[in-house]
Scaffold this active site. Structure first.
Site, PDB file in Angstrom:
ATOM      1  N   SER A 118      -0.857  -6.257   7.688  1.00  0.00           N
ATOM      2  CA  SER A 118      -0.490  -5.135   8.561  1.00  0.00           C
ATOM      3  C   SER A 118      -1.522  -4.949   9.673  1.00  0.00           C
ATOM      4  O   SER A 118      -1.195  -4.869  10.849  1.00  0.00           O
ATOM      5  CB  SER A 118      -0.381  -3.849   7.727  1.00  0.00           C
ATOM      6  N   SER A 133      -8.592  -9.018   6.718  1.00  0.00           N
ATOM      7  CA  SER A 133      -8.495  -9.902   5.545  1.00  0.00           C
ATOM      8  C   SER A 133      -8.681 -11.373   5.921  1.00  0.00           C
ATOM      9  O   SER A 133      -8.494 -12.259   5.093  1.00  0.00           O
ATOM     10  CB  SER A 133      -7.144  -9.701   4.842  1.00  0.00           C
ATOM     11  N   GLU A 161       0.832  -1.209   0.000  1.00  0.00           N
ATOM     12  CA  GLU A 161       0.000   0.000   0.000  1.00  0.00           C
ATOM     13  C   GLU A 161       0.865   1.257   0.000  1.00  0.00           C
ATOM     14  O   GLU A 161       0.591   2.228  -0.711  1.00  0.00           O
ATOM     15  CB  GLU A 161      -0.949   0.019   1.213  1.00  0.00           C
TER      16      GLU A 161
END
Length: 321
Positions: free
Chosen positions: A227, A270, A130
């Site tokens: 993350s 996720s 990202e």
């Protein structure tokens, strides 16, 4: 000897709207165009999700040279640089962009302020896709800081027009501390109207803050590359509660549960709920009698899909969860 009595589930946990959308984009592309569908980088940072999609015909690549001409390509939820977008177009792929709309919002802000002559300080983790995507929106003028110490070392070309942007999956508390250091050094810095850290990251961290004091142990379901999952484990640990992150129930160790009566359980944005269920079953096998859900925010946000992925016959949604 395990003494687990109760499992307390954080609320909310698991999939966020951006992850739901990204997975659906890949599944719809496979259903519409047939396998293989190429995906640049892991669509989301979760081993189970990636393996499920591989089995359906997704091929995950890092280098666009690995994709045959004329193939269908999906950009991952983390977003990509302008250079990657340009290369993909030049190679003539059919492209679907699964970048989370909240990451795209940061990209749009960077582009807009860059036109007005701004330089940027980006708070984020070096090497995270990202961060690479956001920094790659411009050819320069974005200075990455990972911690407060980095702020002292930043040397922008000018300080009149300086803006701060943030990776969307950071620790809310860490980001606030680093932002404060940026403000102290550059009092004129422009901050986003709404913080860049996404609602899902914030909500899951807030839930862990409520959960941690009530339990003897926190288990976070998430992959090592995720993350936001790593931040949940760190947060519980920082609040004084022993904490572990697992990719699946198979990684749970019986000794973690010795002398622990109450176990808190959450999952990164996720991580699919099927993995949470398997972890619950494993903890029940170690002796847990009851499972209860904390009260928490109910997330109802949904993001629209890109054009060109409407299907006449769509498989039932939610097959990964």
């Amino acid at each position: 000897m395990s003494t687990v009595q109760e499992v307390i589930l954080a609320e909310p946990r698991g999939f966020c709207a951006g992850v739901d959308r990204a997975i659906e984009i890949v599944e719809r592309a496979i259903a519409k165009f047939g396998a293989p569908i190429y995906v640049r980088h892991e669509i989301v940072h979760n081993t189970y999700v990636v393996n499920e999609l591989k089995a359906k015909g997704a091929v995950f690549i890092e280098d666009l040279a690995e994709v045959p001409p004329g193939a269908t390509l999906v950009f991952s939820a983390h977003g990509v640089s302008k250079a990657v977008q340009a290369e993909a177009r030049a190679r003539g792929f059919e492209i679907f962009d699964a970048t989370c709309p909240l990451v795209t919002k940061v990209h749009v802000e960077v582009a807009k302020l860059a036109k007005e002559g701004y330089e940027f300080i980006m708070i984020g983790h070096k090497g995270h896709p990202e961060v690479e995507g956001t920094m790659g929106q411009l050819s320069g003028g974005i200075h990455l800081v990972e911690d407060v110490a980095d702020v002292a070392r930043v040397q922008p070309a000018q300080t009149e027009k300086l803006a701060v942007v943030t990776q969307t999956t950071l620790s809310v508390d860490d980001a606030a501390e680093i932002s404060a250091a940026v403000r102290a050094r550059f009092p004129k810095v422009r901050e986003p109207k709404q913080q860049d850290i996404c609602y899902a990251t914030q909500n899951r961290q807030d839930a862990v803050k409520l959960l941690s004091p009530q339990v003897d142990l926190v288990i976070v379901v998430g992959s090592p590359t995720s993350s936001n999952s790593n931040r949940l484990r760190e947060l519980a640990q920082r609040l004084g509660t022993e904490s572990y992150m697992v990719d699946s129930a198979a990684e749970l160790k019986p000794e973690w549960f010795e002398g622990k009566a109450r176990v808190g359980l959450t999952a990164g944005a996720s991580a699919p709920e099927v993995l949470v269920r398997e972890v619950i079953d494993r903890i029940k096998a170690l002796g847990a009698v009851s499972v209860r859900k904390m009260d928490g925010i109910e997330e109802t946000l949904k993001f629209p899909l890109p054009k060109g992925l409407k299907l006449d016959h769509m498989p039932a949604p939610g097959h990964i969860s």
